[in-house]
Design a protein around this motif. Sequence first.
Motif, short mmCIF file in Angstrom:
data_model
loop_
_atom_site.label_atom_id
_atom_site.label_comp_id
_atom_site.label_asym_id
_atom_site.label_seq_id
_atom_site.Cartn_x
_atom_site.Cartn_y
_atom_site.Cartn_z
N SER A 1 19.37 73.11 41.47
CA SER A 1 20.33 72.47 42.01
C SER A 1 19.88 71.12 42.26
CB SER A 1 20.94 73.03 43.33
OG SER A 1 21.79 74.40 42.83
N ALA A 2 20.84 70.17 42.10
CA ALA A 2 20.46 68.74 42.32
C ALA A 2 21.71 68.11 42.72
CB ALA A 2 19.73 68.38 40.98
N VAL A 3 21.51 66.82 43.31
CA VAL A 3 22.37 65.88 43.58
C VAL A 3 21.96 64.41 42.67
CG1 VAL A 3 23.32 66.75 45.76
CG2 VAL A 3 21.56 64.99 45.55
N GLN A 4 23.11 63.96 42.29
CA GLN A 4 22.95 62.78 41.24
C GLN A 4 23.70 61.77 41.47
OE1 GLN A 4 24.09 63.89 37.00
NE2 GLN A 4 21.92 63.86 36.75
N VAL A 5 23.22 60.60 41.71
CA VAL A 5 23.78 59.39 41.83
C VAL A 5 24.19 58.71 40.29
CG1 VAL A 5 23.87 57.08 42.89
CG2 VAL A 5 22.86 59.08 44.12
N ALA B 1 21.43 57.86 35.75
CA ALA B 1 21.57 58.46 36.87
C ALA B 1 20.14 58.58 37.86
CB ALA B 1 22.11 59.93 37.22
N VAL B 2 19.96 58.55 39.02
CA VAL B 2 19.03 59.03 39.93
C VAL B 2 19.39 60.65 40.36
CG1 VAL B 2 17.61 58.77 41.77
CG2 VAL B 2 18.57 56.75 40.56
N THR B 3 18.64 61.46 39.99
CA THR B 3 18.58 62.64 40.33
C THR B 3 17.68 63.34 41.16
OG1 THR B 3 19.61 63.10 37.90
CG2 THR B 3 18.61 65.31 39.32
N PHE B 4 18.03 64.01 42.21
CA PHE B 4 17.37 64.62 43.35
C PHE B 4 17.43 66.09 43.23
CE2 PHE B 4 18.68 60.28 44.92
CZ PHE B 4 17.67 59.70 45.49
N TRP B 5 16.40 66.71 42.81
CA TRP B 5 16.27 68.18 42.77
C TRP B 5 15.69 68.55 44.20
CZ3 TRP B 5 18.34 70.33 38.67
CH2 TRP B 5 18.25 69.37 37.36
N LEU B 6 16.96 69.70 44.63
CA LEU B 6 16.95 70.22 45.76
C LEU B 6 15.57 71.23 45.96
CD1 LEU B 6 20.69 70.38 46.30
CD2 LEU B 6 19.16 68.54 46.84
N PRO B 7 14.94 71.38 47.07
CA PRO B 7 14.14 72.21 47.24
C PRO B 7 14.93 73.67 47.72
CG PRO B 7 14.71 70.67 49.38
CD PRO B 7 15.29 70.29 48.18
#
Length: 87
Positions: A28-32, A51-57
């Motif tokens: 899962s990730a959150v993406q701007v 986009a900038v994607t932050f993959w979640l721990p």
Amino acid sequence: MRINVYSQELTDEVLRIEKQSNTGVTYSAVQVILHSSEKLHHPPQDDDRSAVTFWLPKSVKRRERLAQAFERMADLVRTAPHETGLD
């Protein structure tokens, strides 16, 4: 690594995404989503926008720490001097 995103590229579009790897693990990730020209995306279903994607721990503890970091970032945005930056 340093990633620079300029204010002209910022949007208010944020997505949560999920991707399954070839090992069967779902990430899962959150993406701007960043602003990009509509000319770059044809047909409209082509969603390869920048986009900038932050993959979640995986762990709840580390996810909470990430959420707190985002909350601190929001506070810093709200309290930054108004005379700086570009629109």
